[in-house]
Design an enzyme around this catalytic site. Structure first.
Site, PDB file in Angstrom:
ATOM      1  N   ASP B  11       1.008  -1.250  -0.077  1.00 33.05           N
ATOM      2  CA  ASP B  11       0.026   0.080   0.056  1.00 33.05           C
ATOM      3  C   ASP B  11       1.113   1.172  -0.078  1.00 33.05           C
ATOM      4  O   ASP B  11       1.913   1.417   0.860  1.00 33.05           O
ATOM      5  CB  ASP B  11      -0.819   0.324   1.353  1.00 33.05           C
ATOM      6  CG  ASP B  11      -1.965  -1.083   1.229  1.00 33.05           C
ATOM      7  OD1 ASP B  11      -2.292  -1.299   2.331  1.00 33.05           O
ATOM      8  OD2 ASP B  11      -2.264  -1.433   0.142  1.00 33.05           O
ATOM      9  N   GLU B 130     -13.895  -5.080  -2.181  1.00 34.42           N
ATOM     10  CA  GLU B 130     -13.621  -4.995  -0.731  1.00 34.42           C
ATOM     11  C   GLU B 130     -15.261  -5.283  -0.391  1.00 34.42           C
ATOM     12  O   GLU B 130     -16.173  -4.719  -0.382  1.00 34.42           O
ATOM     13  CB  GLU B 130     -13.368  -3.501  -0.495  1.00 34.42           C
ATOM     14  CG  GLU B 130     -11.923  -3.112  -0.759  1.00 34.42           C
ATOM     15  CD  GLU B 130     -11.893  -1.582  -0.872  1.00 34.42           C
ATOM     16  OE1 GLU B 130     -12.591  -0.941  -0.442  1.00 34.42           O
ATOM     17  OE2 GLU B 130     -10.668  -1.218  -1.110  1.00 34.42           O
TER      18      GLU B 130
END
Lengths: 203, 252
Positions: B11, B130
Protein backbone atom coordinates in the site's frame (compact mmCIF):
# COMPACT_ATOMS: atom_id res chain seq x y z
CA UNK A 1 26.64 -8.34 -27.38
CA UNK A 2 23.84 -10.01 -29.26
CA UNK A 3 21.44 -7.91 -31.34
CA UNK A 4 17.82 -8.62 -30.76
CA UNK A 5 14.67 -7.08 -32.22
CA UNK A 6 11.41 -7.04 -30.28
CA UNK A 7 8.34 -6.46 -32.40
CA UNK A 8 6.20 -3.62 -31.12
CA UNK A 9 2.70 -3.83 -32.59
CA UNK A 10 0.53 -2.35 -29.86
CA UNK A 11 0.08 -5.53 -27.87
CA UNK A 12 1.59 -6.65 -24.60
CA UNK A 13 3.96 -5.44 -21.96
CA UNK A 14 6.87 -4.58 -24.17
CA UNK A 15 8.83 -2.84 -21.48
CA UNK A 16 9.21 -5.97 -19.39
CA UNK A 17 10.37 -8.03 -22.35
CA UNK A 18 12.89 -5.36 -23.34
CA UNK A 19 14.11 -4.88 -19.75
CA UNK A 20 14.58 -8.60 -19.21
CA UNK A 21 16.51 -9.07 -22.47
CA UNK A 22 18.65 -6.04 -21.72
CA UNK A 23 19.28 -7.38 -18.24
CA UNK A 24 20.79 -10.55 -19.68
CA UNK A 25 23.11 -8.60 -21.90
CA UNK A 26 21.39 -8.34 -25.25
CA UNK A 27 21.35 -5.20 -27.34
CA UNK A 28 17.61 -4.74 -27.84
CA UNK A 29 15.81 -2.66 -30.44
CA UNK A 30 12.04 -2.25 -30.59
CA UNK A 31 10.93 -2.48 -34.18
CA UNK A 32 7.61 -1.85 -35.86
CA UNK A 33 8.20 -1.73 -39.63
CA UNK A 34 8.12 -4.54 -42.17
CA UNK A 35 11.70 -3.86 -43.37
CA UNK A 36 12.94 -4.02 -39.80
CA UNK A 37 11.45 -7.48 -39.42
CA UNK A 38 13.18 -8.57 -42.62
CA UNK A 39 16.52 -7.28 -41.35
CA UNK A 40 16.31 -8.59 -37.80
CA UNK A 41 19.07 -10.95 -36.67
CA UNK A 42 16.96 -12.35 -33.86
CA UNK A 43 13.23 -11.64 -33.55
CA UNK A 44 11.06 -11.69 -30.45
CA UNK A 45 7.28 -11.67 -30.84
CA UNK A 46 5.38 -10.89 -27.63
CA UNK A 47 1.61 -11.18 -27.38
CA UNK A 48 -1.13 -11.14 -24.76
CA UNK A 49 -4.89 -11.10 -24.81
CA UNK A 50 -6.90 -12.74 -27.56
CA UNK A 51 -5.22 -14.51 -30.48
CA UNK A 52 -7.37 -12.81 -33.09
CA UNK A 53 -6.69 -9.39 -31.56
CA UNK A 54 -2.92 -9.95 -31.95
CA UNK A 55 -3.28 -11.42 -35.45
CA UNK A 56 -5.44 -8.48 -36.55
CA UNK A 57 -2.94 -6.01 -35.11
CA UNK A 58 -0.12 -7.63 -37.09
CA UNK A 59 -2.16 -7.59 -40.31
CA UNK A 60 -3.29 -3.97 -39.84
CA UNK A 61 0.30 -2.86 -39.57
CA UNK A 62 1.45 -4.93 -42.57
CA UNK A 63 3.55 -7.10 -40.31
CA UNK A 64 1.88 -10.47 -40.90
CA UNK A 65 3.72 -11.37 -44.12
CA UNK A 66 7.11 -10.09 -42.94
CA UNK A 67 6.85 -12.27 -39.80
CA UNK A 68 5.69 -15.23 -41.91
CA UNK A 69 8.69 -14.72 -44.20
CA UNK A 70 11.03 -14.47 -41.23
CA UNK A 71 9.63 -17.73 -39.85
CA UNK A 72 10.24 -19.53 -43.13
CA UNK A 73 13.97 -18.90 -42.66
CA UNK A 74 16.49 -20.10 -40.09
CA UNK A 75 17.17 -17.08 -37.93
CA UNK A 76 16.41 -17.30 -34.19
CA UNK A 77 12.85 -16.48 -33.17
CA UNK A 78 11.14 -16.35 -29.80
CA UNK A 79 7.35 -16.21 -29.53
CA UNK A 80 6.02 -15.39 -26.06
CA UNK A 81 2.54 -16.39 -24.90
CA UNK A 82 0.21 -15.46 -27.80
CA UNK A 83 3.43 -14.97 -29.77
CA UNK A 84 3.96 -18.72 -29.34
CA UNK A 85 0.35 -19.53 -30.20
CA UNK A 86 0.71 -17.60 -33.46
CA UNK A 87 3.40 -20.09 -34.50
CA UNK A 88 0.78 -22.85 -34.69
CA UNK A 89 -1.63 -23.59 -37.53
CA UNK A 90 -4.72 -22.01 -36.05
CA UNK A 91 -6.46 -20.94 -32.86
CA UNK A 92 -10.01 -21.73 -31.84
CA UNK A 93 -10.35 -18.74 -29.52
CA UNK A 94 -13.46 -16.73 -30.49
CA UNK A 95 -13.81 -18.51 -33.84
CA UNK A 96 -11.10 -20.13 -35.93
CA UNK A 97 -8.14 -17.94 -36.85
CA UNK A 98 -5.05 -18.97 -38.80
CA UNK A 99 -1.53 -18.73 -37.41
CA UNK A 100 1.83 -18.90 -39.15
CA UNK A 101 1.84 -22.73 -39.17
CA UNK A 102 5.54 -22.94 -38.33
CA UNK A 103 4.63 -25.70 -35.92
CA UNK A 104 1.91 -28.23 -36.63
CA UNK A 105 -0.91 -28.12 -34.09
CA UNK A 106 -3.81 -25.98 -32.99
CA UNK A 107 -4.60 -23.69 -30.08
CA UNK A 108 -7.61 -24.85 -28.07
CA UNK A 109 -9.22 -24.02 -24.76
CA UNK A 110 -7.70 -25.60 -21.66
CA UNK A 111 -9.78 -28.56 -20.50
CA UNK A 112 -11.99 -28.09 -17.45
CA UNK A 113 -10.22 -29.81 -14.60
CA UNK A 114 -11.42 -30.14 -11.04
CA UNK A 115 -9.94 -27.47 -8.81
CA UNK A 116 -8.45 -25.48 -11.68
CA UNK A 117 -9.67 -22.04 -12.61
CA UNK A 118 -9.45 -20.63 -16.11
CA UNK A 119 -7.39 -18.62 -17.02
CA UNK A 120 -4.59 -20.70 -15.54
CA UNK A 121 -2.65 -18.01 -13.73
CA UNK A 122 0.47 -18.91 -11.87
CA UNK A 123 3.78 -20.64 -11.70
CA UNK A 124 4.17 -24.14 -13.03
CA UNK A 125 7.16 -26.44 -12.86
CA UNK A 126 7.86 -27.56 -16.36
CA UNK A 127 9.11 -30.85 -17.64
CA UNK A 128 11.73 -30.20 -20.28
CA UNK A 129 11.89 -32.81 -23.01
CA UNK A 130 15.55 -31.93 -23.59
CA UNK A 131 15.07 -30.93 -27.19
CA UNK A 132 16.43 -27.42 -27.04
CA UNK A 133 19.22 -25.72 -25.13
CA UNK A 134 16.99 -22.87 -24.00
CA UNK A 135 15.92 -25.20 -21.20
CA UNK A 136 18.41 -26.21 -18.57
CA UNK A 137 18.26 -30.03 -18.37
CA UNK A 138 19.59 -30.02 -14.82
CA UNK A 139 16.90 -27.82 -13.36
CA UNK A 140 13.21 -28.28 -12.53
CA UNK A 141 12.36 -24.71 -13.34
CA UNK A 142 9.10 -22.93 -12.68
CA UNK A 143 7.73 -20.33 -15.04
CA UNK A 144 4.81 -17.92 -14.95
CA UNK A 145 1.79 -18.74 -17.06
CA UNK A 146 -1.44 -16.87 -17.67
CA UNK A 147 -3.61 -18.46 -20.32
CA UNK A 148 -6.97 -19.96 -21.14
CA UNK A 149 -5.91 -21.52 -24.42
CA UNK A 150 -3.05 -23.90 -25.11
CA UNK A 151 -1.32 -25.67 -27.98
CA UNK A 152 -2.58 -29.14 -28.79
CA UNK A 153 -1.65 -31.78 -31.32
CA UNK A 154 1.99 -30.71 -31.47
CA UNK A 155 4.17 -33.67 -32.33
CA UNK A 156 6.85 -34.90 -29.96
CA UNK A 157 9.73 -33.54 -31.99
CA UNK A 158 8.49 -29.98 -31.67
CA UNK A 159 7.26 -30.07 -28.07
CA UNK A 160 10.03 -28.63 -25.93
CA UNK A 161 8.33 -28.69 -22.53
CA UNK A 162 5.04 -29.45 -20.80
CA UNK A 163 3.45 -28.91 -17.41
CA UNK A 164 0.94 -30.91 -15.37
CA UNK A 165 -2.60 -29.62 -15.30
CA UNK A 166 -5.15 -31.78 -13.55
CA UNK A 167 -4.85 -35.13 -15.22
CA UNK A 168 -3.17 -33.95 -18.40
CA UNK A 169 0.02 -32.39 -19.70
CA UNK A 170 -0.18 -28.93 -21.25
CA UNK A 171 2.30 -27.69 -23.84
CA UNK A 172 4.61 -25.16 -22.22
CA UNK A 173 7.00 -24.57 -25.11
CA UNK A 174 7.37 -25.50 -28.78
CA UNK A 175 10.25 -25.21 -31.19
CA UNK A 176 11.69 -26.01 -34.56
CA UNK A 177 15.46 -25.48 -34.78
CA UNK A 178 16.22 -21.94 -33.58
CA UNK A 179 12.57 -20.88 -33.68
CA UNK A 180 11.02 -21.35 -30.25
CA UNK A 181 7.85 -20.36 -28.50
CA UNK A 182 6.97 -20.30 -24.83
CA UNK A 183 3.41 -20.30 -23.51
CA UNK A 184 4.82 -18.83 -20.30
CA UNK A 185 6.34 -15.38 -19.82
CA UNK A 186 10.11 -15.72 -19.38
CA UNK A 187 10.33 -11.98 -18.68
CA UNK A 188 8.09 -12.51 -15.65
CA UNK A 189 9.57 -15.76 -14.43
CA UNK A 190 12.30 -14.47 -12.17
CA UNK A 191 15.81 -15.84 -12.49
CA UNK A 192 14.73 -18.99 -14.31
CA UNK A 193 13.11 -16.87 -17.00
CA UNK A 194 16.13 -14.61 -17.31
CA UNK A 195 18.41 -17.64 -17.69
CA UNK A 196 16.19 -18.97 -20.47
CA UNK A 197 16.27 -15.62 -22.25
CA UNK A 198 20.03 -15.57 -21.97
CA UNK A 199 20.25 -19.03 -23.53
CA UNK A 200 17.95 -17.83 -26.33
CA UNK A 201 20.30 -14.94 -27.10
CA UNK A 202 23.04 -17.54 -27.56
CA UNK A 203 21.17 -19.44 -30.26
CA UNK B 1 -2.26 -30.15 -8.09
CA UNK B 2 -3.86 -26.83 -7.34
CA UNK B 3 -1.66 -23.79 -7.78
CA UNK B 4 -1.10 -21.32 -5.00
CA UNK B 5 0.56 -17.96 -5.54
CA UNK B 6 1.99 -15.68 -2.88
CA UNK B 7 1.62 -11.99 -3.62
CA UNK B 8 3.20 -9.13 -1.69
CA UNK B 9 0.77 -6.28 -1.29
CA UNK B 10 2.32 -2.82 -1.02
CA UNK B 11 0.00 0.00 0.00
CA UNK B 12 1.65 3.19 -1.15
CA UNK B 13 1.02 6.77 -0.13
CA UNK B 14 3.15 9.18 -2.14
CA UNK B 15 6.69 7.83 -1.94
CA UNK B 16 6.09 5.64 1.10
CA UNK B 17 5.08 2.11 1.80
CA UNK B 18 2.41 2.34 4.48
CA UNK B 19 0.36 -0.03 6.55
CA UNK B 20 -2.67 0.49 8.65
CA UNK B 21 -5.23 -1.38 10.61
CA UNK B 22 -8.78 -1.80 9.40
CA UNK B 23 -7.82 0.48 6.48
CA UNK B 24 -7.46 3.49 8.79
CA UNK B 25 -4.51 4.89 10.76
CA UNK B 26 -1.41 4.68 8.58
CA UNK B 27 2.22 4.18 9.44
CA UNK B 28 5.12 4.87 7.02
CA UNK B 29 7.37 1.84 6.64
CA UNK B 30 9.90 2.90 4.04
CA UNK B 31 10.46 3.00 0.30
CA UNK B 32 8.15 0.64 -1.60
CA UNK B 33 10.71 -0.65 -4.08
CA UNK B 34 13.21 -1.58 -1.38
CA UNK B 35 10.59 -3.91 0.04
CA UNK B 36 9.58 -5.08 -3.42
CA UNK B 37 13.15 -5.95 -4.39
CA UNK B 38 13.69 -7.82 -1.15
CA UNK B 39 10.53 -9.85 -1.67
CA UNK B 40 11.56 -10.58 -5.25
CA UNK B 41 14.92 -11.92 -4.08
CA UNK B 42 13.12 -14.02 -1.46
CA UNK B 43 10.91 -15.72 -4.02
CA UNK B 44 7.63 -13.79 -4.01
CA UNK B 45 5.42 -14.83 -6.93
CA UNK B 46 3.86 -11.45 -7.73
CA UNK B 47 3.79 -7.90 -6.42
CA UNK B 48 0.70 -5.73 -5.99
CA UNK B 49 1.03 -1.97 -5.61
CA UNK B 50 -2.00 -0.05 -4.39
CA UNK B 51 -2.12 3.73 -4.43
CA UNK B 52 -4.22 4.35 -1.36
CA UNK B 53 -4.62 8.07 -1.83
CA UNK B 54 -5.60 7.91 -5.46
CA UNK B 55 -9.12 9.12 -4.74
CA UNK B 56 -7.69 12.16 -2.98
CA UNK B 57 -5.63 13.16 -6.00
CA UNK B 58 -8.11 11.75 -8.49
CA UNK B 59 -5.44 9.65 -10.18
CA UNK B 60 -2.92 6.89 -9.72
CA UNK B 61 0.49 8.31 -8.81
CA UNK B 62 2.47 5.11 -8.75
CA UNK B 63 3.71 5.06 -12.33
CA UNK B 64 7.26 6.31 -11.61
CA UNK B 65 7.57 3.74 -8.81
CA UNK B 66 6.38 0.94 -11.12
CA UNK B 67 8.74 2.06 -13.85
CA UNK B 68 11.70 1.83 -11.50
CA UNK B 69 10.50 -1.49 -10.10
CA UNK B 70 10.42 -3.08 -13.53
CA UNK B 71 14.11 -2.29 -14.02
CA UNK B 72 15.07 -5.25 -11.91
CA UNK B 73 11.97 -7.08 -10.69
CA UNK B 74 11.01 -9.84 -13.09
CA UNK B 75 7.76 -11.20 -11.67
CA UNK B 76 4.23 -10.01 -12.49
CA UNK B 77 3.26 -6.59 -11.19
CA UNK B 78 -0.28 -5.37 -10.59
CA UNK B 79 -1.20 -1.72 -10.01
CA UNK B 80 -4.36 -0.49 -8.34
CA UNK B 81 -5.85 2.66 -6.93
CA UNK B 82 -7.33 5.39 -9.09
CA UNK B 83 -7.35 3.44 -12.34
CA UNK B 84 -10.41 4.94 -14.03
CA UNK B 85 -10.06 4.76 -17.81
CA UNK B 86 -8.45 2.93 -20.70
CA UNK B 87 -5.81 5.68 -20.80
CA UNK B 88 -4.94 4.98 -17.16
CA UNK B 89 -4.62 1.27 -17.96
CA UNK B 90 -2.47 1.92 -21.00
CA UNK B 91 -0.20 4.22 -18.99
CA UNK B 92 0.22 1.56 -16.31
CA UNK B 93 1.04 -1.16 -18.85
CA UNK B 94 3.48 1.11 -20.61
CA UNK B 95 5.59 1.56 -17.50
CA UNK B 96 5.73 -2.19 -17.05
CA UNK B 97 2.68 -3.26 -15.06
CA UNK B 98 1.13 -6.54 -16.22
CA UNK B 99 -2.27 -6.14 -14.61
CA UNK B 100 -4.45 -3.43 -13.17
CA UNK B 101 -6.77 -3.78 -10.19
CA UNK B 102 -9.93 -1.74 -10.58
CA UNK B 103 -12.57 -1.33 -7.88
CA UNK B 104 -14.29 2.06 -7.60
CA UNK B 105 -14.33 2.88 -11.30
CA UNK B 106 -15.85 -0.52 -12.11
CA UNK B 107 -18.59 -0.11 -9.52
CA UNK B 108 -19.41 3.31 -10.93
CA UNK B 109 -19.38 2.16 -14.54
CA UNK B 110 -19.32 -1.63 -14.96
CA UNK B 111 -18.84 -1.35 -18.74
CA UNK B 112 -15.26 -0.35 -17.97
CA UNK B 113 -14.52 -4.00 -17.19
CA UNK B 114 -15.63 -5.04 -20.67
CA UNK B 115 -13.64 -2.23 -22.24
CA UNK B 116 -10.40 -3.05 -20.42
CA UNK B 117 -10.76 -6.78 -21.15
CA UNK B 118 -11.40 -6.11 -24.83
CA UNK B 119 -8.60 -3.59 -25.26
CA UNK B 120 -5.90 -5.30 -23.23
CA UNK B 121 -7.10 -8.81 -22.49
CA UNK B 122 -8.88 -10.35 -19.52
CA UNK B 123 -5.55 -11.40 -18.03
CA UNK B 124 -4.85 -7.74 -17.36
CA UNK B 125 -8.21 -6.91 -15.75
CA UNK B 126 -8.26 -7.73 -12.03
CA UNK B 127 -11.52 -6.79 -10.35
CA UNK B 128 -10.79 -5.38 -6.90
CA UNK B 129 -13.54 -6.07 -4.41
CA UNK B 130 -13.77 -4.91 -0.79
CA UNK B 131 -16.33 -6.88 1.15
CA UNK B 132 -17.91 -5.96 4.44
CA UNK B 133 -20.20 -8.39 6.17
CA UNK B 134 -23.79 -7.25 6.55
CA UNK B 135 -25.27 -10.45 7.92
CA UNK B 136 -24.92 -14.23 7.80
CA UNK B 137 -23.73 -15.19 4.33
CA UNK B 138 -24.11 -11.63 3.08
CA UNK B 139 -21.54 -9.01 2.24
CA UNK B 140 -21.68 -5.58 0.68
CA UNK B 141 -19.13 -4.12 -1.73
CA UNK B 142 -17.20 -1.16 -0.46
CA UNK B 143 -14.87 1.18 -2.31
CA UNK B 144 -12.41 4.00 -1.72
CA UNK B 145 -10.26 1.78 0.49
CA UNK B 146 -13.15 0.41 2.52
CA UNK B 147 -14.56 3.81 3.33
CA UNK B 148 -17.61 4.03 1.09
CA UNK B 149 -20.44 1.56 0.64
CA UNK B 150 -21.90 0.77 -2.76
CA UNK B 151 -25.13 -1.01 -1.92
CA UNK B 152 -24.11 -3.91 -4.19
CA UNK B 153 -24.13 -7.51 -3.07
CA UNK B 154 -20.73 -9.17 -3.30
CA UNK B 155 -21.74 -12.41 -4.96
CA UNK B 156 -23.85 -10.71 -7.58
CA UNK B 157 -21.06 -8.26 -8.31
CA UNK B 158 -18.28 -10.82 -8.71
CA UNK B 159 -20.49 -12.87 -11.04
CA UNK B 160 -21.25 -9.79 -13.10
CA UNK B 161 -17.57 -8.85 -13.17
CA UNK B 162 -16.62 -12.30 -14.41
CA UNK B 163 -19.22 -12.17 -17.17
CA UNK B 164 -17.94 -8.78 -18.23
CA UNK B 165 -14.44 -10.14 -18.71
CA UNK B 166 -12.49 -9.79 -15.48
CA UNK B 167 -9.55 -12.23 -15.38
CA UNK B 168 -9.15 -12.43 -11.60
CA UNK B 169 -10.87 -11.23 -8.43
CA UNK B 170 -8.80 -9.44 -5.78
CA UNK B 171 -10.89 -9.99 -2.68
CA UNK B 172 -10.30 -7.98 0.47
CA UNK B 173 -12.29 -8.46 3.63
CA UNK B 174 -12.81 -5.03 5.13
CA UNK B 175 -13.56 -6.67 8.48
CA UNK B 176 -10.36 -8.74 8.61
CA UNK B 177 -7.87 -6.47 6.86
CA UNK B 178 -4.92 -5.44 9.02
CA UNK B 179 -6.17 -7.43 11.96
CA UNK B 180 -3.89 -10.42 11.40
CA UNK B 181 -6.58 -12.69 12.78
CA UNK B 182 -7.07 -14.68 9.64
CA UNK B 183 -9.33 -14.30 6.67
CA UNK B 184 -13.09 -14.35 6.38
CA UNK B 185 -13.21 -17.95 5.25
CA UNK B 186 -16.95 -17.92 4.67
CA UNK B 187 -16.53 -14.98 2.31
CA UNK B 188 -13.65 -16.70 0.50
CA UNK B 189 -15.56 -19.91 0.07
CA UNK B 190 -18.63 -18.08 -1.21
CA UNK B 191 -16.72 -16.02 -3.76
CA UNK B 192 -14.47 -18.89 -4.92
CA UNK B 193 -17.43 -21.07 -5.69
CA UNK B 194 -19.40 -18.23 -7.29
CA UNK B 195 -16.86 -17.56 -10.05
CA UNK B 196 -14.80 -19.65 -12.45
CA UNK B 197 -11.84 -17.24 -12.47
CA UNK B 198 -8.95 -17.14 -9.97
CA UNK B 199 -9.52 -15.44 -6.63
CA UNK B 200 -6.74 -13.62 -4.79
CA UNK B 201 -7.44 -13.53 -1.05
CA UNK B 202 -6.18 -10.34 0.54
CA UNK B 203 -6.28 -9.19 4.13
CA UNK B 204 -5.92 -10.90 7.44
CA UNK B 205 -2.92 -13.18 7.21
CA UNK B 206 -1.14 -12.92 10.54
CA UNK B 207 0.22 -16.43 10.90
CA UNK B 208 0.98 -19.47 8.79
CA UNK B 209 -2.20 -21.23 9.83
CA UNK B 210 -4.22 -18.63 7.97
CA UNK B 211 -2.68 -19.83 4.75
CA UNK B 212 -4.31 -23.24 5.11
CA UNK B 213 -7.65 -21.58 5.78
CA UNK B 214 -7.34 -19.59 2.61
CA UNK B 215 -6.41 -22.63 0.56
CA UNK B 216 -9.15 -24.82 2.00
CA UNK B 217 -11.76 -22.25 1.11
CA UNK B 218 -10.62 -22.00 -2.47
CA UNK B 219 -8.17 -19.11 -2.79
CA UNK B 220 -5.88 -19.34 -5.81
CA UNK B 221 -3.50 -16.71 -4.46
CA UNK B 222 -2.81 -15.01 -1.14
CA UNK B 223 -1.86 -11.36 -0.87
CA UNK B 224 0.12 -10.54 2.26
CA UNK B 225 1.10 -7.15 3.60
CA UNK B 226 1.41 -6.65 7.35
CA UNK B 227 2.89 -10.01 8.02
CA UNK B 228 5.67 -9.51 5.46
CA UNK B 229 6.41 -5.83 6.03
CA UNK B 230 6.78 -6.33 9.77
CA UNK B 231 8.92 -9.43 9.27
CA UNK B 232 6.49 -11.70 11.10
CA UNK B 233 6.60 -14.32 8.42
CA UNK B 234 9.05 -14.85 5.61
CA UNK B 235 8.07 -15.85 2.11
CA UNK B 236 10.07 -19.05 2.50
CA UNK B 237 8.20 -19.95 5.69
CA UNK B 238 4.85 -19.25 4.08
CA UNK B 239 5.66 -21.44 1.09
CA UNK B 240 7.06 -24.29 3.18
CA UNK B 241 3.97 -24.29 5.33
CA UNK B 242 1.75 -24.40 2.25
CA UNK B 243 3.64 -27.38 0.85
CA UNK B 244 3.71 -29.23 4.16
CA UNK B 245 0.03 -28.85 4.86
CA UNK B 246 -1.60 -29.29 1.52
CA UNK B 247 -0.89 -30.84 -1.83
CA UNK B 248 -0.17 -27.72 -3.80
CA UNK B 249 1.88 -26.50 -6.70
CA UNK B 250 4.00 -23.76 -5.12
CA UNK B 251 7.10 -22.27 -6.70
CA UNK B 252 10.15 -23.02 -4.59
Amino acid sequence: MKDLSVLSYGVGNLRSVVRALTHVGASVTCISHPEEVANAERLVLPGVGAFRHCADALRRQNLWQPVADYLSGDRPFLGICVGMQLMLEASEEFGVHPGFATIKGRVVRLPDEVGQKIPMVGWKTIKSLNKNVIFDPAADDSFYFVHSYAAQGVDETHTLATYSYGGSQVVAAVGRDAKVGTQFHPEKSGEAGLALLERFTEL
Amino acid sequence: MKNLRFIARLDVKGEHLVKGVQLEGLRKLGRPNEFARRYYSEGIDEILYIDIVASLYERNSLLPIIERATDDIFVPITVGGGIRSLEDVRAALEVGADKVAINTAALRRPELINEVAEAFGSQCMVLGVEAKRTGPGKWECYFDNGREKSGKDILEWVKEGTERGAGEILLTSVDQEGGQKGMDTELLAAVSSAVSIPVIASGGVGAVEHISEAVETGADAIAMAHVLHYDKLSIGEAKSWACDHAVLDVRQ
